[in-house]
Design a protein around this motif. Structure first.
Motif: not given
Length: 343
Positions: A263-273
């Motif tokens: 899920i990629v949303s403002l309420s559930h941001p996807l954090q990629i390192r």
């Protein structure tokens, strides 16, 4: 798991056991037919043991060191020949398995048993080695043919994607010129960088990590225009690692893989390192928040990366799944070929 070709081993063992039983068959009579059966069974068990041991020794290593490993296996077969014979005489004294040994002293009998083990084991070793050599050659031929087919498919696919590239670049340059807003100009500029890199990446098998990161910055710019703050990308890679290489577009494929399945949303941001683990690993990790409904994954992207690492360096990627995190580790390779042109 290695294939020990047991069916071939059984056939060969039956053949050798039958051949060694011929002298008994010639002089068979009503009183000693049991000796023929026991002789056949005795030799069959010994041959099967040698077959499995030699297969194990030869398949444990490459063809280059199989001679040494096969020699060790042959020594095991000779030692087993001695142990097997004396145990048989101990537990089955009623059946004289090798009549020719009658009348010989202990050392002469020992020499004859070891000689028999060397002859039989040596013959089996020759068959095992030759069979595995044929299989390795056939496997290499099939892999080369598959590589040729994949190369031809990749070139065809590349040609299909390169329809009028100059027309596209000219159109993008025109669009950048006539656009009045700076964000639009920047977006078109980054899009042209991405497209140019995609057109050139097939020219080499490796790209420097620095070039891949430059491409990824342009690619992530386009993604952030779409997802805004819902996509958070953090890149921390040491400078000394950036001069090394990886297969082209590996990081882009892993980035797309994370976006596709989460899920990629403002309420559930996807954090990629993206960071390096020492000098020999790159890690791409993201917080795990699977989509409730997503089309079934074909795994083509990860399989593509895995196949290229096997072909280029005989290495594999590492996939780690945790309850709240998903990460993939890819090896860092020395730059043996010239890197592709920068964006």
């Amino acid at each position: 798991m290695k294939n020990y070709h047991l069916q071939t081993g059984v056939i060969l063992s039956i053949f050798i056991a039958a051949l060694t039983s011929v002298p008994r068959i010639i002089r068979i009579d009503l009183d000693n037919y049991n000796n023929v059966v026991w002789s056949f069974f005795y030799n069959f068990v010994y041959c099967m043991f040698c077959w499995v041991i030699l297969q194990f020794c030869i398949q444990r290593g490459s063809i280059q060191n199989s001679l040494f490993r096969g020699f060790l296996g042959l020594l095991v077969c000779i030692g087993y020949s001695v142990l097997y014979h004396f145990l048989s005489e101990l537990y089955f004294p009623a059946y004289v398995l090798i009549p020719v040994l009658k009348g010989l002293n202990f050392y002469q009998r020992l020499f004859m048993i070891m000689f028999r083990g060397a002859v039989v084991g040596g013959f089996i070793y020759f068959v095992v080695y030759y069979l595995n050599l044929l299989l390795e050659t056939q496997k290499a031929r099939i892999e080369n043919e598959q590589l040729k087919q994949e190369n031809l498919q990749a070139r065809l696919h590349s040609l299909q994607q390169q329809i009028s590239p100059h027309f596209l670049f000219n159109s993008l340059n025109t669009l950048k010129t006539i656009a009045s807003e700076n964000p639009v100009k920047e977006y078109v500029l980054q899009l042209s960088y991405v497209y140019r890199y995609l057109l050139n990446y097939n020219e080499n098998n490796l790209a420097t990590i620095q070039d891949e990161l430059s491409f990824l910055q342009s690619y992530s710019y386009i993604l952030k225009e779409r997802f805004e703050d819902a996509l958070q990308l953090e890149i921390t890679i040491s400078d000394y690692v950036k001069e090394k290489c990886i297969p082209p577009l590996s990081l882009q494929i892993l980035l797309e893989n994370a976006i596709k399945h989460n899920i990629v949303s403002l309420s559930h941001p996807l954090q990629i390192r993206i960071y390096n683990e020492g000098e020999d690993k790159l890690v791409v990790e993201n917080n795990l928040q699977p989509k409730l409904s997503v089309e079934e994954s074909t795994g083509i992207g990860l399989q593509n990366i895995s196949d290229r690492y096997k072909l280029l360096a005989n290495q594999s990627i590492e996939i780690i799944r945790a309850p709240n995190q998903f990460s993939i580790k890819i090896p860092v390779l020395p730059c043996l070929t010239a890197p592709i042109a920068k964006c």
